[in-house]
Scaffold this motif. Structure first.
Motif, PDB file in Angstrom:
ATOM      1  N   TYR A   1       5.764  22.202  -1.570  1.00  0.00           N
ATOM      2  CA  TYR A   1       6.422  21.391  -0.660  1.00  0.00           C
ATOM      3  C   TYR A   1       7.653  20.709  -1.402  1.00  0.00           C
ATOM      4  N   GLN A   2       8.376  20.451  -0.070  1.00  0.00           N
ATOM      5  CA  GLN A   2       9.680  20.209  -0.387  1.00  0.00           C
ATOM      6  C   GLN A   2       9.960  19.074  -1.590  1.00  0.00           C
ATOM      7  N   ALA A   3      10.910  19.244  -2.317  1.00  0.00           N
ATOM      8  CA  ALA A   3      11.238  18.353  -3.631  1.00  0.00           C
ATOM      9  C   ALA A   3      10.201  18.573  -4.540  1.00  0.00           C
ATOM     10  N   GLU A   4       9.076  19.137  -4.748  1.00  0.00           N
ATOM     11  CA  GLU A   4       8.157  19.319  -5.724  1.00  0.00           C
ATOM     12  C   GLU A   4       8.988  20.208  -6.954  1.00  0.00           C
ATOM     13  N   GLU A   5      10.146  20.907  -6.483  1.00  0.00           N
ATOM     14  CA  GLU A   5      10.816  21.701  -7.546  1.00  0.00           C
ATOM     15  C   GLU A   5      11.579  20.772  -8.092  1.00  0.00           C
ATOM     16  N   LEU A   6      11.889  19.304  -7.589  1.00  0.00           N
ATOM     17  CA  LEU A   6      12.722  18.316  -8.578  1.00  0.00           C
ATOM     18  C   LEU A   6      11.694  17.598  -9.334  1.00  0.00           C
ATOM     19  N   GLY A   7      10.400  17.755  -9.153  1.00  0.00           N
ATOM     20  CA  GLY A   7       9.291  16.916  -9.884  1.00  0.00           C
ATOM     21  C   GLY A   7       9.270  15.676  -9.217  1.00  0.00           C
ATOM     22  N   LEU A   8       9.631  15.568  -7.992  1.00  0.00           N
ATOM     23  CA  LEU A   8       9.638  14.268  -7.506  1.00  0.00           C
ATOM     24  C   LEU A   8       8.361  13.571  -7.410  1.00  0.00           C
ATOM     25  N   PRO A   9       8.428  12.319  -7.754  1.00  0.00           N
ATOM     26  CA  PRO A   9       6.984  11.540  -7.681  1.00  0.00           C
ATOM     27  C   PRO A   9       6.775  10.928  -6.391  1.00  0.00           C
ATOM     28  N   GLU A  10       5.532  10.283  -5.976  1.00  0.00           N
ATOM     29  CA  GLU A  10       5.048   9.559  -5.042  1.00  0.00           C
ATOM     30  C   GLU A  10       5.983   8.370  -4.748  1.00  0.00           C
ATOM     31  N   SER A  11       6.205   7.884  -3.691  1.00  0.00           N
ATOM     32  CA  SER A  11       6.798   6.487  -3.572  1.00  0.00           C
ATOM     33  C   SER A  11       5.592   5.749  -3.660  1.00  0.00           C
ATOM     34  N   THR A  12       5.450   4.789  -4.524  1.00  0.00           N
ATOM     35  CA  THR A  12       4.252   3.932  -4.731  1.00  0.00           C
ATOM     36  C   THR A  12       4.612   2.509  -4.592  1.00  0.00           C
ATOM     37  N   ASP A  13       5.980   1.874  -4.211  1.00  0.00           N
ATOM     38  CA  ASP A  13       6.494   0.590  -4.086  1.00  0.00           C
ATOM     39  C   ASP A  13       6.821   0.353  -2.917  1.00  0.00           C
ATOM     40  N   MET A  14       6.403   0.918  -1.843  1.00  0.00           N
ATOM     41  CA  MET A  14       6.935   0.832  -0.539  1.00  0.00           C
ATOM     42  C   MET A  14       6.258  -0.321   0.371  1.00  0.00           C
ATOM     43  N   PRO A  15       6.827  -1.189   0.649  1.00  0.00           N
ATOM     44  CA  PRO A  15       6.397  -2.647   1.361  1.00  0.00           C
ATOM     45  C   PRO A  15       5.455  -2.181   2.538  1.00  0.00           C
ATOM     46  N   GLY A  16       4.426  -2.561   2.764  1.00  0.00           N
ATOM     47  CA  GLY A  16       3.581  -2.340   3.959  1.00  0.00           C
ATOM     48  C   GLY A  16       4.323  -2.311   5.454  1.00  0.00           C
ATOM     49  N   GLU A  17       5.384  -3.129   5.460  1.00  0.00           N
ATOM     50  CA  GLU A  17       6.212  -3.349   6.905  1.00  0.00           C
ATOM     51  C   GLU A  17       6.735  -1.876   7.192  1.00  0.00           C
ATOM     52  N   PHE A  18       6.967  -0.972   5.996  1.00  0.00           N
ATOM     53  CA  PHE A  18       7.757   0.329   6.368  1.00  0.00           C
ATOM     54  C   PHE A  18       6.962   1.255   6.758  1.00  0.00           C
ATOM     55  N   ARG A  19       5.580   1.003   6.232  1.00  0.00           N
ATOM     56  CA  ARG A  19       4.578   2.218   6.324  1.00  0.00           C
ATOM     57  C   ARG A  19       4.354   2.610   7.930  1.00  0.00           C
ATOM     58  N   GLN A  20       4.364   3.874   8.425  1.00  0.00           N
ATOM     59  CA  GLN A  20       4.055   4.242   9.479  1.00  0.00           C
ATOM     60  C   GLN A  20       2.873   5.120   9.928  1.00  0.00           C
ATOM     61  N   ASP A  21       2.202   5.530   8.643  1.00  0.00           N
ATOM     62  CA  ASP A  21       1.051   6.169   8.937  1.00  0.00           C
ATOM     63  C   ASP A  21       0.115   5.837   9.676  1.00  0.00           C
ATOM     64  N   PRO A  22      -0.512   6.510  10.731  1.00  0.00           N
ATOM     65  CA  PRO A  22      -1.654   5.995  11.841  1.00  0.00           C
ATOM     66  C   PRO A  22      -2.782   5.472  10.840  1.00  0.00           C
ATOM     67  N   THR A  23      -3.170   6.021   9.710  1.00  0.00           N
ATOM     68  CA  THR A  23      -4.320   5.928   8.802  1.00  0.00           C
ATOM     69  C   THR A  23      -3.850   4.279   8.256  1.00  0.00           C
ATOM     70  N   PHE A  24      -2.847   4.058   7.904  1.00  0.00           N
ATOM     71  CA  PHE A  24      -2.556   2.729   7.391  1.00  0.00           C
ATOM     72  C   PHE A  24      -2.624   1.622   8.441  1.00  0.00           C
ATOM     73  N   ILE A  25      -2.219   1.987   9.637  1.00  0.00           N
ATOM     74  CA  ILE A  25      -2.312   1.120  10.769  1.00  0.00           C
ATOM     75  C   ILE A  25      -3.616   0.846  11.325  1.00  0.00           C
ATOM     76  N   ARG A  26      -4.130   1.987  11.398  1.00  0.00           N
ATOM     77  CA  ARG A  26      -5.575   1.901  11.924  1.00  0.00           C
ATOM     78  C   ARG A  26      -6.889   1.296  11.099  1.00  0.00           C
ATOM     79  N   THR A  27      -6.725   1.220   9.827  1.00  0.00           N
ATOM     80  CA  THR A  27      -7.615   0.671   8.704  1.00  0.00           C
ATOM     81  C   THR A  27      -6.980  -0.643   8.350  1.00  0.00           C
ATOM     82  N   GLN A  28      -5.999  -1.125   8.768  1.00  0.00           N
ATOM     83  CA  GLN A  28      -5.402  -2.356   8.607  1.00  0.00           C
ATOM     84  C   GLN A  28      -5.146  -2.391   6.989  1.00  0.00           C
ATOM     85  N   GLY A  29      -4.438  -1.267   6.376  1.00  0.00           N
ATOM     86  CA  GLY A  29      -3.859  -1.147   5.194  1.00  0.00           C
ATOM     87  C   GLY A  29      -5.181  -0.915   4.176  1.00  0.00           C
ATOM     88  N   LYS A  30      -6.276  -0.537   4.590  1.00  0.00           N
ATOM     89  CA  LYS A  30      -7.577  -0.362   3.703  1.00  0.00           C
ATOM     90  C   LYS A  30      -6.886   1.012   2.831  1.00  0.00           C
TER      91      LYS A  30
END
Length: 575
Positions: free
Chosen positions: A409-438
């Protein structure tokens, strides 16, 4: 395995073969390393903050130098982007976000010039609600041919006010939405196993099958080398749509012994679809055009039905991705995966990260034994970044030594970590939206990747714009910070891929090497070239000595002063 080899690699002189070698001239897809590009996030050519095809084309030489064989693109079709392109409005055109058909043709031509094959995503379970077919269905009456292309049903209750059954959406909430009829009255319901903007197609309707055969030919005629099939296990539903009041999750798929197959997943009828598709692809001759199944199916005996000789070529090995970081789990899944794939004459595939899961550089920094999260928020327990990267490097080295295909997967060859500090207002995944952030969802693994530490957007594009915010720490992982740097994760991947090719590990036989203890995965890959390769991953607390006379080829991390293998380290050695 010969007795000489056994005594060379094993402290006890004991090895046992778990997978026979493939043919030296095996088809390319049986051993290819395929790199996944998430088009929104790989390279932005015009500065609008969203990756595009011209950006991809300009960066393709990087992948040639990395040493991969093919590139798989997540969807770039015309789409309202409700689910980042997995809601397709037109399967035969490029979304203006990413460019034009001419840009796609240029990208394919450049990839082929570099010797890279091109695989594109195909989304056959559902379309966008903005697809012309669905718009026609909404305008037509219940029972019409237009509605029969989708799964429309009358509701339950006195006035049809209740859903037709109790199915849930994978993204949270109900799996049905009621439409308003042309006369303004509440009407039928349509099924969407994912977002409301992704209505499920009715694969019992022959018109649907004919349309997708036409779509396949459209892209094959443009030189595409294969298709990764989204939700490959979901096309056919059990007749009658019986109730199944079970919450759906993207990583689900395991059946309890004796449990019935869920009525929306892995129905036997899907295999007729793929037999038809295989005939289409085979008609294009050599080199083979391929199909790869995204099928969250367990047990493995059911999953490998998708890669029988007259169906697909590959299927993602999600059991390997989900394995816990223990030697016992890794040994078990490697052996069972190869056994299951061998039973139908197919290669196994190996994958650790993709656009739907937490990046393994972060996932492996979480406590072992816990359920893998669907995204990580700033308030959740944070991964150990140093530990996660060390284990990720070791896991990748183990994966790339295994025979069969492999996906990066792109950038795993860089050892790239997950972004874990993203504020909720930037999130676009339907899962986040449909579960109200649960459910935090998948945005954290989809952030635009870094190319240059001191450039705007870390070199992702010519401006500071990025469709998801980049963590400040990403600059440390940029390509220009690792290129040519001894010991960097990028250089490790380049070395692994070069050595894998030189020693023909993708078509090698594989044996378990006994005598290294319960906390060690020890394997011998007998490739078609270069002799045997000992692959040793130490997951225990104490360093492990290599056999006398072994020559280290690649190591995922520094060895101990005495040449032994420290914890959370993988070594490839010639023996």
């Amino acid at each position: 395995m010969t007795e000489t080899l056994s005594s060379t690699v094993s402290p006890t002189g004991s090895t046992h073969l778990i997978h026979p070698a493939d043919s030296a001239d095996a088809a390319w897809w049986r051993h290819a390393v395929i790199y996944q590009i998430y088009p929104r996030s790989w390279a932005d050519g015009d500065g609008d903050g969203i990756g595009d095809l011209p950006g991809v084309t300009a960066r393709l030489p990087y992948l040639k130098a990395l040493g991969v064989d093919a590139v798989w693109f997540s969807p770039f079709y015309t789409s309202p982007q409700a689910d980042a392109g997995y809601d397709v409005a037109d399967y035969r055109d490029i979304d203006p976000l990413f460019g034009t058909l001419a840009d796609a043709d240029a990208m394919v031509a450049k990839a082929h010039e570099l010797g890279l094959k091109v695989i594109v995503d195909l989304v056959p379970n559902h379309t966008s609600d903005e697809h012309v077919w669905f718009q026609q269905a909404l305008a037509a009456a219940p029972g019409s041919p237009e509605r029969d292309r989708y799964v429309f049903r009358d509701g339950k209750g006195e006035h049809g006010e209740l859903p037709p059954n109790d199915w849930h959406s994978v993204f949270g909430g109900d799996g049905w939405t009621r439409v308003t009829e042309a006369d303004g009255t509440p009407g039928q319901w349509y099924l969407h196993l994912f977002d409301t903007k992704q209505p499920d197609l009715n694969w019992d309707n022959p018109e649907v099958g004919d349309e997708f055969e036409s779509i396949l030919r459209f892209w094959l005629d443009r030189g595409i080398d294969g298709f990764r099939v989204d939700v490959a296990h979901g096309l056919v539903k059990e007749p009658g749509l019986p109730d199944y009041d079970v919450e759906q999750h993207i990583l689900d798929g395991e059946l309890k012994p004796g449990a019935p197959v869920p009525p929306m997943w892995d129905q036997d009828g899907v295999h007729e679809v793929y037999r038809r598709w295989r005939k289409v692809l085979d008609s294009y001759g050599e080199p083979d055009r391929i199909l790869c199944a995204e099928a969250w199916v367990r047990p493995q005996e059911r999953a490998v039905r998708y890669v029988r000789a007259d169906e697909m070529h590959q299927a993602f090995n999600f059991d390997f991705l989900k394995a816990q970081w223990t030697a016992e789990d890794l040994r078990a899944v490697i052996e069972s995966s190869l056994s299951a794939a061998d039973s139908v004459g197919a290669p196994s595939t190996w994958v650790l990260s993709n656009h739907d899961v937490v990046r393994h550089a972060s996932r492996l920094g979480l406590p072992v034994g816990e359920r893998q999260p669907n995204g990580i928020s700033a308030t959740a327990p944070q991964p150990d970044r140093e530990l996660g990267l060390r284990r990720a490097r070791a896991a990748s080295a183990l994966m790339l030594a295994l025979p069969g295909g492999a996906y990066i997967y792109q950038a795993e060859e860089l050892g790239l970590p997950e972004s874990t500090d993203m504020p909720g207002e930037f999130r676009q995944d339907p899962t986040f939206i449909r579960t109200q952030g649960k459910e935090i969802g998948r945005d954290g693994c989809r952030v635009p990747i870094p190319w240059e530490k001191d450039a705007p957007s870390f070199g992702f594009g010519p401006s500071d714009a990025t469709w998801l915010p980049q963590p400040a720490v990403y600059g440390e992982y940029a390509v220009d910070q690792q290129d040519g740097v001894e010991g960097s994760t990028l250089e490790l991947y380049r070395a692994l891929l070069a050595t894998r090719r030189e020693r023909s590990l993708g078509v090698g036989g594989l044996a378990v090497v006994e005598g290294y203890g319960d906390d060690v995965v020890a394997l011998a890959n007998t490739g078609q070239a270069g002799g045997a390769t000992l692959v040793l991953t130490n997951l225990g607390a104490s360093p492990v000595a290599l056999p006398e006379g072994a020559t280290v080829l690649v190591s995922s991390g520094p060895l101990a002063d005495d040449g032994s293998v420290p914890t959370d380290t993988t070594v490839w050695a010639a023996v």
